[in-house]
Design a protein around this motif. Sequence first.
Motif, mmCIF file in Angstrom:
data_model
loop_
_atom_site.group_PDB
_atom_site.id
_atom_site.type_symbol
_atom_site.label_atom_id
_atom_site.label_comp_id
_atom_site.label_asym_id
_atom_site.label_seq_id
_atom_site.Cartn_x
_atom_site.Cartn_y
_atom_site.Cartn_z
ATOM 1 N N VAL A 139 0.710 -1.008 0.068
ATOM 2 C CA VAL A 139 -0.004 -0.091 -0.043
ATOM 3 C C VAL A 139 0.862 1.381 -0.104
ATOM 4 C CG1 VAL A 139 -1.847 1.144 1.110
ATOM 5 C CG2 VAL A 139 -1.800 -1.320 1.156
ATOM 6 N N HIS A 140 0.799 2.011 -0.977
ATOM 7 C CA HIS A 140 1.318 3.452 -0.892
ATOM 8 C C HIS A 140 0.626 4.186 -0.194
ATOM 9 C CE1 HIS A 140 4.127 2.953 -4.315
ATOM 10 N NE2 HIS A 140 3.085 1.723 -4.735
ATOM 11 N N ARG A 141 1.092 4.564 1.062
ATOM 12 C CA ARG A 141 0.170 5.501 2.049
ATOM 13 C C ARG A 141 0.724 6.784 1.703
ATOM 14 N NH1 ARG A 141 -0.243 3.819 8.280
ATOM 15 N NH2 ARG A 141 -1.955 5.054 8.704
ATOM 16 N N VAL A 142 -0.084 7.494 1.132
ATOM 17 C CA VAL A 142 0.087 8.978 0.878
ATOM 18 C C VAL A 142 -0.684 9.928 1.903
ATOM 19 C CG1 VAL A 142 -0.112 10.638 -0.813
ATOM 20 C CG2 VAL A 142 0.332 8.471 -1.484
ATOM 21 N N ARG A 143 0.342 10.932 2.241
ATOM 22 C CA ARG A 143 -0.157 11.829 3.482
ATOM 23 C C ARG A 143 0.127 13.298 3.077
ATOM 24 N NH1 ARG A 143 1.599 9.351 8.694
ATOM 25 N NH2 ARG A 143 0.072 7.483 8.967
ATOM 26 N N TYR B 15 -6.567 3.089 7.371
ATOM 27 C CA TYR B 15 -6.133 4.081 6.644
ATOM 28 C C TYR B 15 -7.258 5.037 6.869
ATOM 29 C CZ TYR B 15 -3.055 1.056 4.771
ATOM 30 O OH TYR B 15 -1.991 0.116 4.579
#
Lengths: 701, 716
Positions: A21-25, A662
Amino acid sequence: MGRRTSVLSSWNSAGMGEFKVHRVRFFNYVPSGIRCVAYNNQSNRLAVSRTDGTVEIYNLSANYFQEKFFPGHESRATEALCWAKGQRLFSAGLNGEIIEYDLQALNIKYSMDAFGGPIWSMAASPSGSQLLVGCEDGSLKLFQINPDKIQFERNFDRQKSRILSLSWHPSGTHIAAGSIDCISVFDVKSGSAIHKMLVDRQYMGVSKRKCIIWGVAFLSDGTVISVDSAGKVQFWDSATGTLVKTHLVANADVQSIAVSDQEDSFVVGTAEGTVFHFQLVSVTSSSSEKQWVRTKPFQHHTHDVRTVAHSPTALISGGTDTHLVIRPLMEKVEVKNYDAALRKITFPHRRLISCSKKRQLLLFQFSHHLDLWRLGSTVATGKHGDTLPLSKDADHLLHLKTKGPENIICSCVSPCGSWIAYSTASRFFLCRLNYEHDNISLHRVSKMPAFLRSAVQILFSEDSTKLFVASNQGSLHIIRLLEGSFKHLHTFQAQSGTVESMCLLAVSPDGNWLAASGTSAGVHVYNVKHLKLHCTVPAYNFPVTALAIAPKTNNLVIAHSDQQIFEYSIPDKQYTEWSRTIQKQGFHYLWLQRDTPITHISFHPKRPMHILLHDAYMFCIIDKSLPLPNDKTLLYNPLPPTNESDVIRRRTAHAFKISKRYKPLLFMDLLDERTLVAVERPLDDIIAQLPPPIKKKKFGT
Amino acid sequence: MAALEEEFTLSAVPLGAGPDGLLGVEQCDKTDQFLITDSGRTVILYKVSDQKPLGSWSVKQGQVITCPAVCNFQTGEYIVVHDSKVLRLWTNEDVNLDKVFKATLSAEVYRILSIPGTEPLVLFKEGAVRGLEALLAEPQQKIETVISDEEVIRWTKFFMVFRHPALIFITEKHGNYFAYVQKFNSSVVSKYTLLLGQEEKSVIQSFTASLCRKFISLMSLSSDGCIYETLIPIHPSDPEKNQHQRVVRSVLLKTVVSGNARNALSVLDQDHVAVLGPPLPASKECLSIWNTKFQTLQISKELPQGTSGQLWYYGEHLFMLHGKILTVIPYKCEMSSLAGALGKLKHGQDPGTQTMPHFVNWQTSQGLGSQNSEPSKRILRRRKIEASVQPEVPASQQLLSNIKKDSEKHIEIELRKFLAIKRTPDFHTVIGDIVIGLLGRCKTEPSFYPRSSLMQLIQMHVLSYSLCPGLMEVALEKTDVQMLQLCLQQFPDIPEAVTCACLKMFLSIGDDSLQETDVNMESVSDYSDAVQEEKMEEQTGILQNGFNPEEDNCDNCDKELSEKPQNTIEETTSCPVIPKRAALLNAVLHSAYSETFLLPHLKDIPAQHITLFLQYLYFLYLKCSENATMTLPGIHPPTLNQIMDWICLLLDANFTVVVMIPEAKSLLLSLYKFVKSQICICSELNKIEVSFRELQKLNQEKNNRELYSIEVLELF
């Protein structure tokens, strides 16, 4: 993927599997603060205006879904918002204009200068036929609401300073107007002030420079309630012009007031973020004499509560902290169901993010610019819960700023990553991106056709050869994209007699089918090959929140605001067997009690039985091959498998695989078979970007 | 509570009021506007909130207005009668009364009556009544005579009874009073004879009436100063035999004014009446509001320049002539609540300890109100049969007469007998009367002091200060601390001045004389001998709430303080007063008060007594701090809040004095130290809060750095 034990791998082959999972913040989105709310009792809808001029319409009957919105404008700071003549919506602001919104076509019907300088307040007469605005120069202007437009009728006696708040007497004969240091009561017939009530500037013994009357409310018994910058809620007798009672509720400004239709309760909001509920209660249990009593304080906001509304069953508040809070009044809620729960709406119920799967790009939409990011990568593997070391970090590729004062309505990046399209209220932009190694060049496609002026929704076909544009007149344009240029293929005109804009689009991966949905009518499915309407999915009571067409099967999956999901077979023109089954059995009660709508649906390219969808607080893969959960089964099971045997797990497994890892989740999509991208926007990050709230001392006096 | 607000005058210029005052004040069709008719020739329309006249009309020289102007609420016209027979009708636009509509009638008019919602009525001096419209249609019509010769109309009032107009008027003939009730839906006149009861000689000075369900409650103020109530049925039970009905009157309030002339009465609402007149023969005239339900004086206002003995009440305004000037006193009666009536509530009462209500039970009092009409109705019927039978003398009357002459012992026995009888709903007023009777004799006979009887009465738990105003004064005079303690414990409504007088006495009375008294000691536990050394260590810790002043380097004055902390503690560890005095002081601490009223009285207490009391309070405070719950041992001890409130009050009232006294210095220092440590704690807490916020910010920044990551997720 990593090596797993034989038990797990056997399960995984049948189950959901493992994802990177590309966890983008880094989506730096900050919603604009709420400036006004206006509740419409007739349609149970709530209009909300924000400080950037955006106006949103929430349907309170449809699970508080934000069904419409009007994009903001830099010069159009909305100071007042009201419903009139039933369901017509007007706003007024500091540019001195009164604006009427077209709720069908989702554009501005007209704007009209009131010629009184900035407008601070506006109120529709109780009959709904007149509109009164209070201006910077102290004038009060009365407008007649005609069927097609509004027409200036006359001025009231001009006051010394700006009119910040207005309220009509329910009979329509008098008006209370709050200004600086005074409240005036006007006779509507003569237009002259019959009383002027001076408000004490003193604030806890200290004389402030000015006392601003932020809000007034005129009750049918002649009482005027005012709220002011000295923290007071005051009751005045409009017949004699005398002060009857004062409640000191805050150490800071009291900025808003709203009264219930029955006039038995009202609500005020303060700059300290507190909302106070006042109720008219009997002094003693037996007597009929009643008295206004401050009954309940609510602290759901951290910043100024700029505006409040009072629906028959709930208190609604909004302010600088950007949350829209709907607090049901427990005594008014008949059934103690999930409607009786507090709602806090922070994020828009539409997608601000699009994704190019091929190039692993994310396009973020802000009010005045677009950001294009390329995701990083990793070569490492790991097990559940691991954070993998990055071999390449995410890149900020592009910052695209719009020209002009208008906000961006919608945007989209093509799946191939070579096109970006976006639209404001008056212009449509199409850009071609060229990638040469690490360099990106952007070419705007000039000479857009005249019909492509404004889009409500934009979508590229899966192979990026076609562009679908939903315009705000209800028509759908299909454009063929060539290298650096385009060709208009066809326009589906709106169904005769309707001008409803299509807010949601979905195209089948094979490019043959296009589904489009408005806010109320059913979902239309067009055959792109033959350029004709194929069928219309029957209209459902609740608005559509997300649409998608599954690959291969061409099943259209529709999510509604009441959390129902339908699957409709486009080739067969009927609901699928699975859809019928789940409708028959019903969704799990916890599924139906979620309070944010599903905003995106996607599919697994290799697993036709899977549907991926998400709302702001969870992401779910529905495996249609597994049994449906009933109310007794555990819907959300976050526990990893232990040494239990595979059989038990299989027995308890059900179709809904949910992850709440998320949140708040603004976007989630499948990049490839084993990779997901999740865009989060933590609330703390938003709060950190807001101005600091009024500091309250916790200890000592 | 009923309240009179600041008065204001309607006109700076004295009205042409004759020796008999004004003719009348009448309402207008617009709120806030009133028609004032003086006894000469002028009618003035006032807007009361503006204190401004809106219009003024006069009749010609030589003509005299004989009946106050009224407003016809249906047409908005004004009507006045001059020279007894000439009717004038005019509106706001008219300027000259001479040129307006005129009708000359065939008989003399007593009064024109007009109320909202119906046509005005004209009451002729001979008792006949006509509707205005009918009269104007035929002004010269013959007017019949209803009342007999020499009968004179004294007073009249017009009501709406269930949408039907009803008129009552009172006539007098040779000292006998008759009431006529005429209803206009049936056109029947009912005549009643008012029986004055025992007080045959008294003259009725003023009447007022209100509607009370099926009765007209007619109140009359007699020359003996009492207010009587008469219930007159609106619907006569037997209209055929209505000629000789008699109605009796019952005492509602006793001796509210002294029996001079020029007293006036007006009913304000269900429970309140306004009385105008001097409360004592020698005193100046007063406007007083009485609560008839509780028999209490609510508020009184002195009118030093005298009045004309006239009082009008409309809406929220009381109108009267004060001197020569028409004065308006706004009157407000908010719904009484127990909390409002009691002021600051008593604290620290265990729900189980006292079952008897402290104050009048409102339910039974209301019951009393509704039952009141029942017996009088019965009396009414009995009177019809045999009017000469005297009512039985109630036991309380008997007792009251005994009080006037019997010995203390005998009274005590009689009282015990009386108290054994079943309680009636008006028990508390009867007890109040008995106490007042006893006190009356105390005043006249200095040797008479029926202590045990009084104690017994107080312990009935029904008395309040306002029911027996003189009791505590007498006890103060006799230095009867036990009685005072009982009163303080029992009465919810002791005035602050009296509380303070008690306090003064409790502080000044000698130890040896205290030892002889029998004071209730339950609020004092024997903390004087329970001092232990190891407890003291804890005490200092708690006193400073974990904050050690020695370590605090930001303040320099502490050096001086810490020099002799041991002494301070030494002084305060043993109780500074003997237990009996402590019990008395606790009673004061428990009593209800309002700060504003108490403060001025506290200033009168001598300095050494203030110091003593402060020492005692400080001692209590230290005792409180000894345990975690911050309470004192004992059955009914003072609470921490009461102690702190009193310390603050005493210091507020006497700060300059206390500062000068050397003995108080150490006490003040320890108090000061305590407050300072509290402030320090607060500032430390604030510092911690800010530090936490900074930490949170740092934490956020750390999170921000993780803007992007790739994670592994497995769905189960």
